[in-house]
Motif scaffolding. Structure first.
Motif, short mmCIF file in Angstrom:
data_model
loop_
_atom_site.label_atom_id
_atom_site.label_comp_id
_atom_site.label_asym_id
_atom_site.label_seq_id
_atom_site.Cartn_x
_atom_site.Cartn_y
_atom_site.Cartn_z
N HIS A 415 0.83 -1.20 0.00
CA HIS A 415 0.00 0.00 0.00
C HIS A 415 0.87 1.26 0.00
O HIS A 415 0.61 2.20 -0.75
N LEU A 611 -3.07 3.92 5.00
CA LEU A 611 -3.88 2.98 5.76
C LEU A 611 -4.31 3.64 7.07
O LEU A 611 -3.51 4.30 7.73
N ASP A 703 -7.18 -2.37 9.93
CA ASP A 703 -6.47 -1.44 9.05
C ASP A 703 -7.29 -1.32 7.78
O ASP A 703 -7.69 -2.34 7.19
N ALA A 704 -7.54 -0.10 7.35
CA ALA A 704 -8.43 0.09 6.20
C ALA A 704 -7.95 1.24 5.33
O ALA A 704 -7.32 2.19 5.81
N VAL A 705 -8.22 1.11 4.05
CA VAL A 705 -8.04 2.23 3.11
C VAL A 705 -9.40 2.89 2.97
O VAL A 705 -10.32 2.33 2.39
N VAL A 706 -9.54 4.07 3.54
CA VAL A 706 -10.83 4.76 3.56
C VAL A 706 -10.98 5.57 2.28
O VAL A 706 -10.17 6.47 2.01
N ARG A 707 -12.00 5.24 1.52
CA ARG A 707 -12.28 5.97 0.28
C ARG A 707 -13.15 7.18 0.58
O ARG A 707 -14.09 7.08 1.38
N GLY A 721 -16.01 8.48 4.94
CA GLY A 721 -15.71 7.65 3.79
C GLY A 721 -16.23 6.25 3.98
O GLY A 721 -17.03 5.97 4.88
N THR A 722 -15.78 5.36 3.12
CA THR A 722 -16.22 3.96 3.19
C THR A 722 -15.01 3.05 3.04
O THR A 722 -13.99 3.44 2.47
N THR A 723 -15.15 1.83 3.53
CA THR A 723 -14.11 0.82 3.35
C THR A 723 -14.77 -0.55 3.35
O THR A 723 -15.74 -0.78 4.09
N VAL A 730 -19.80 -3.23 3.19
CA VAL A 730 -19.16 -1.91 3.11
C VAL A 730 -19.40 -1.19 4.42
O VAL A 730 -20.55 -1.04 4.86
N VAL A 733 -17.42 4.85 7.49
CA VAL A 733 -16.49 5.42 8.47
C VAL A 733 -16.98 6.82 8.79
O VAL A 733 -17.13 7.66 7.90
#
Length: 754
Positions: A415, A611, A703-707, A721-723, A730, A733
């Motif tokens: 990442h 992340l 651990d997340a990638v928040v879009r 956002g969302t992850t 889904v 966040v």
């Protein structure tokens, strides 16, 4: 849209930006010949690109611009404000038309009229410019005088001299330098010389062009230059006046011999004269003979070609004498041989920015990580085999945890490396400010110096692309409200020119972009009065605020210090948009000011999309995420310690009373109240207050990638956002700061005591 057109639009925008910067640099440093050359090359490239498509008005305008800049490059037209203004307007039109073509694939309706008006302004400048013809033959450059002397023309008519220096890589671009020269009508004389000394034989590159071609023609300048229209940046033209003194007798090239062929033969003679007797000279001798014979055969001089081939058998001297006989006498020394200094060739395209959009080493690192992930994935298959074989659960559990940790490490590294591919230097934003600052300063009648620092600072592409608008608001405020006029600055013993500085630097995992000015600063007393006048705060409220809090009011929606609505300000939209944009990018904005000394506005922004450690919590039967960075601490308190107070609930935390707000209530799940003995609280900061956010349950940390939120979710306040979760769901966040800011009322429980 086809791929060629897409590439054309990308290149067009890059050239527009580069030319705009060079024009502004030229305005700041009049007489900068290299800046003129760069602008000319940009316009020439634009014209060539537009010529590939069917946009006649656009092509005609760029051709007119090229004519004007060519005259400035030759010194026959002053590169003054008039030329710079019309060139900037041409770039504006080019940018707008590129946008229109991207949308509709055709020029706007008004493009032809606008192009005609701008082209007419270029022609007007050329008409008013100084005469392009040199009045005195003695004032001609040495290379022109040499051509005139070598020509057979004794008519006394005006002539045109051109110097063509092809790019070193011209053969790979499909150019044929001598083929172009042959197309020039009315050729009278041609000289072909090395543009730089020939390298030793072992270093010689047969595919690198090293030619300096000069030619004299009786054709009008425009007609001669048309031949070189696609390589115009490599050609210099000079008008030769009529009524010239007669050249020395015997100096002319035999008129019966084609000028190009004569030039080729003359160059072979000079090459032979430079022979050193080394082993490489045998190859040089054969090459010269072959070049001369081929040139003569192409012009129909078969007998002369045979003479050269026979002379080759007798050696270098015989071949040189045969060529000189064909030329009509010993070859006259070139200007270089005669002692004239040959100007260095311009580095055509050599100084152009070449950007590797993705660093190759970063791609290599990604490939290596992918290889490691494949190995880790194979390890999971091996674990499945062990499980099928009946291995103990305890042993398998430990192996699975180890595999999970390894994959987690690899995914985090992957990442980070992928994110690094999106890093873009802030110079792409900074370079866009020179033009709007110039225009705004003109509008306001102020003299402004703008400088930059930290342009190499990198940030995520999304941050960089969204940074221009908020920075533009800050810079406009500095111009309009911050900087005083020249008379006021003189009275205050300041330099008449105001100073605005935009700088960037890294701050931990984020970046800080600062805009500072040396203007009047922000007067808190004035802000207090204006806030009351605009109805933003009561007199009592502003009186109770300290100076820092008052200064922060400039970010309030609808606040403006302008007395009237103008082109730059006065509508109450500006600094609030800066704060909103900063928060959308996950950052914040702060301001510092000293009366009479200036103002500093800082944007603290994340550097990358990284992340995020997220706590998953439950509310009303649903799961939601809250970034761990937004949580001060997690507290479990007996429900009996939460008390009803005016305006809501409150609890005492370390001797301090804090509001307690249920997440389920904020989300509209009011009927899902749980009667658990303990209250689960997330302690967060919102609207300057410490607040306890009560949740129904704690689920896990991931651990997340928040879009960033988009679509319908993008319009919901309080959603950061969302992850995606591991089970395919889904996860929303939440941004507790935004959610709580609207929920908190002025009737809060007291901050201190029990």
């Amino acid at each position: 849209m086809n791929e060629l057109l897409e590439q054309f639009l990308i290149e067009t925008r890059e050239l527009v930006q580069a030319a705009m910067e060079d024009l502004l640099a030229l305005e700041a440093a009049p007489g900068d010949a290299e800046a003129v050359n760069r602008v000319f090359r940009a316009f020439h490239t634009l014209k060539g690109s537009v010529g590939l498509f069917d946009y006649p008005p656009w092509f005609a305008l760029l051709h007119a611009a090229e004519d004007g800049l060519s005259a400035a490059r030759a010194g026959t037209l002053s590169a003054d404000a008039n030329l710079i203004d019309v060139s900037l307007e041409t770039l504006d039109a080019t940018a707008r038309w590129a946008d229109a073509i991207e949308t509709t694939e055709r020029l706007p309706e008004a493009a032809a009229a606008e192009a005609g008006a701008l082209a007419a302004r270029y022609r007007s400048l050329l008409t008013r410019g100084p005469k392009t013809q040199v009045a005195d033959i003695a004032a001609l450059p040495g290379w022109v005088a040499h051509l005139v002397d070598a020509s057979a023309d004794r008519s006394g008519r005006p002539l045109t001299a051109l110097r063509y220096r092809p790019r070193e890589d011209c053969f790979f671009a499909g150019d044929d330098p001598l083929g172009l020269v042959r197309k020039v009508p009315g050729l009278l004389a041609v000289s072909v010389m090395p543009a730089a000394p020939w390298p030793p034989g072992e270093e010689f590159d047969a595919y690198a062009c090293n030619l300096d071609i000069t030619l004299l023609t009786a054709a009008p300048r425009e007609e001669a230059e048309t031949v070189f229209r696609l390589v115009g940046d490599q050609v210099t033209a000079v008008d030769v006046p009529g009524d010239r003194p007669t050249a020395a007798a015997g100096a002319a090239v035999a008129p019966a011999l084609d000028a190009v062929v004569a030039a080729i033969l003359a160059e072979q003679v000079r090459v032979l004269a430079a022979a050193s007797g080394s082993d490489a000279d045998a190859g040089r001798l054969e090459a010269c003979a072959r070049a001369a014979a081929n040139a003569l055969l192409s012009a129909g001089h078969d007998g002369d070609a045979e003479n050269c081939e026979r002379a080759l058998e007798r050696g270098s001297d015989a071949l040189r004498e045969a060529m000189e006989a064909i030329l009509g006498g010993p070859t006259k020394p070139s200007p270089t041989e005669a002692g004239e200094r040959l100007e260095p060739s311009e580095p055509f395209g050599g100084d152009a920015a070449r950007t590797l959009r993705v660093d190759a080493t970063r791609v290599d690192a990604l490939l290596a990580l992918v290889g490691e992930l494949v190995v880790a994935r194979n390890a999971l298959g091996h674990l499945a085999t062990r499980a099928e074989a009946g291995e103990s659960v305890g042993t398998l559990a430990r192996a699975i945890r180890d595999a999970d940790a390894n994959i987690g490490r690899l995914s985090a590294t992957l990442h980070r490396n992928v994110v690094s591919l999106r890093l873009t230097p802030l110079s792409q934003v900074f370079r866009r400010f020179a033009r709007p600052v110039r225009e705004a300063a003109r509008t306001l009648g102020k003299d402004v110096v703008l400088d930059f620092e930290g342009e190499d600072t990198e940030a995520d592409k999304g941050i960089v692309e969204n940074l221009f608008e908020p920075l533009l608001h800050v810079v406009r405020n500095a111009l309009d409200h911050g900087l005083e006029d020249a008379a006021t600055r003189r009275r205050r013993e300041k330099p008449e020119a105001g100073h605005i500085r935009i700088e960037a630097g890294q701050d931990g995992d984020g970046i800080v972009v600062t805009v500072s000015d040396d203007g009047r600063g922000i007067d808190p007393a004035f802000i207090r009065r204006r806030a009351v006048e605009r109805g933003l705060r009561s007199t009592e409220a502003v009186a109770a605020m300290d100076d820092d809090a008052v200064t922060d009011l400039i970010f309030a929606p609808g606040f403006s210090t302008a007395e009237t609505v103008g082109a730059l300000s006065g509508r109450g939209v500006g600094m609030d948009a800066v704060r909103a944009a900063s928060e959308r990018m996950g950052g914040r904005v702060s301001v510092e000011s000293r009366i009479g000394l200036g103002t500093v506005v800082r944007l603290h922004l994340p550097r990358t999309i990284s992340l995020v450690r997220v706590m998953v919590v439950g509310a009303g039967g649903e799961s939601y995420g809250v970034a761990m960075d937004a949580i001060v601490e997690v507290v479990r308190k007996p429900r009996t310690s939460i008390h009803a107070v005016a305006g809501g609930n409150a609890a005492v935390l370390r001797g301090r009373t804090v509001p307690v707000v249920r997440l389920a209530d904020l989300l509209g799940h009011g009927d899902s109240f749980t009667a658990a003995y303990d209250a689960l609280l997330l302690i967060v900061h919102a609207a300057g207050e410490t607040v306890a956010l009560e949740v129904d349950r704690f689920e896990e940390r991931i651990d997340a990638v928040v879009r960033p939120p988009s679509g319908l979710v993008g319009s919901v306040p309080g959603v950061a956002g969302t992850t995606p979760l591991g089970d395919g769901r889904v996860l929303l966040v939440l941004d507790p700061t935004t959610m709580l800011a609207s929920a908190l009322t002025v009737d809060r429980p007291p901050r201190e005591g029990r």
